[in-house]
Design a protein around this motif. Sequence first.
Motif, mmCIF file in Angstrom:
data_model
loop_
_atom_site.group_PDB
_atom_site.id
_atom_site.type_symbol
_atom_site.label_atom_id
_atom_site.label_comp_id
_atom_site.label_asym_id
_atom_site.label_seq_id
_atom_site.Cartn_x
_atom_site.Cartn_y
_atom_site.Cartn_z
ATOM 1 N N ILE A 120 54.995 10.907 52.857
ATOM 2 C CA ILE A 120 54.899 12.330 52.311
ATOM 3 C C ILE A 120 56.043 12.556 51.515
ATOM 4 O O ILE A 120 55.899 13.279 50.444
ATOM 5 C CB ILE A 120 54.943 13.456 53.537
ATOM 6 N N ALA A 157 58.557 18.721 53.386
ATOM 7 C CA ALA A 157 57.785 19.956 53.537
ATOM 8 C C ALA A 157 58.494 21.147 53.063
ATOM 9 O O ALA A 157 57.818 21.909 52.170
ATOM 10 C CB ALA A 157 57.307 20.497 54.906
ATOM 11 N N ALA A 170 48.471 17.578 51.634
ATOM 12 C CA ALA A 170 48.655 16.680 52.625
ATOM 13 C C ALA A 170 47.810 16.900 53.762
ATOM 14 O O ALA A 170 47.367 18.219 54.256
ATOM 15 C CB ALA A 170 50.324 16.972 53.271
ATOM 16 N N PHE A 196 54.101 25.007 59.453
ATOM 17 C CA PHE A 196 53.612 24.842 57.978
ATOM 18 C C PHE A 196 53.703 26.172 56.986
ATOM 19 O O PHE A 196 54.125 26.332 56.076
ATOM 20 C CB PHE A 196 52.121 24.103 57.752
ATOM 21 N N TRP A 201 53.622 26.731 53.080
ATOM 22 C CA TRP A 201 52.494 25.936 52.660
ATOM 23 C C TRP A 201 51.248 26.859 52.944
ATOM 24 O O TRP A 201 51.299 27.724 53.783
ATOM 25 C CB TRP A 201 52.206 24.800 53.521
ATOM 26 N N VAL A 203 47.813 26.761 54.471
ATOM 27 C CA VAL A 203 47.350 26.113 55.372
ATOM 28 C C VAL A 203 45.877 26.329 55.924
ATOM 29 O O VAL A 203 45.682 27.606 55.880
ATOM 30 C CB VAL A 203 48.148 26.667 56.957
ATOM 31 N N VAL A 230 48.314 22.183 53.028
ATOM 32 C CA VAL A 230 48.178 21.064 54.199
ATOM 33 C C VAL A 230 47.068 21.343 54.940
ATOM 34 O O VAL A 230 46.505 22.578 55.255
ATOM 35 C CB VAL A 230 49.276 21.232 55.090
#
Length: 275
Positions: A120, A157, A170, A196, A201, A203, A230
């Motif tokens: 990642i 992240a 991801a 996350f 992020w 999600v 993600v």
Amino acid sequence: MCKELKNHAINIRKNIVEMIAKSKSGHPGGSLSSVEILTYLYFKEMNINKDNLDSKERDYFVLSKGHAAPVLYSTLSEAGFIPKEELMTLRTLGSNLQGHPDSKRIKAVDVSTGSLGQGISNAVGIAIGAKIDNSNTRVYTLLGDGELQEGLVWEAAMSAAHYKLDNLVAFIDYNNLQIDGKNEDVMNIKPLDKKFEGFGWNVLIIDGHSFKDLEKSLKNARETKDKPTVIIANTVKGKGVSFMENNAGWHGSAPNAQQRDQAIEEIEAMRKECL
């Protein structure tokens, strides 16, 4: 779409079992759990083919959980990047198909992976580079859920959110098991969605074996701006093989001849219903 992708997924699953049985070594559990994800990426989502591998505008895939190399090799073969006969050389001396993907041996492998957490991190770097180049490139990476116990994952992240990498997606292969047993017993990773979200992020939570869910989530990711996405994909370790499903013992064990034959028969039976 369902029939076409389903047939690809079944072929990929069968080759995973065959190649690991032939080599008497490998990781079937986490390879089988992520088949639909790679199938959808390579046959529907990603801008990648044999003719554009040298292009800076193509998409990239990084298998962060590098031990699941059989699913990547099998998918690349199904998509025409690797000769099918080469699959049976898995983990043999001198083979291009080593236990972890090697980008120096296979042109279609974008990053050599194996040390968990580094995949990642590489994906973040590629996504940053694409932003600098004003490229339309999108970057996809697949992590194992046990891999999230690596601190490096969370540094990546944090960086992805800081640099607003909306060209990065991801996937978490959330099958709830790792080599030593249940994630929650080894090192609890819950709640993943809140973690996350806290890192900034976008999600999404899906059924990782549903092509419809994959289609919807990836559409959402493309439409999301200024945030990486993600996709927490709920999956079954060893999916498609009854004696492997939800069994941590099949994280890194190879089937014998009798088990191989049973597995192939069960996987072939999956053609009867749409995933």
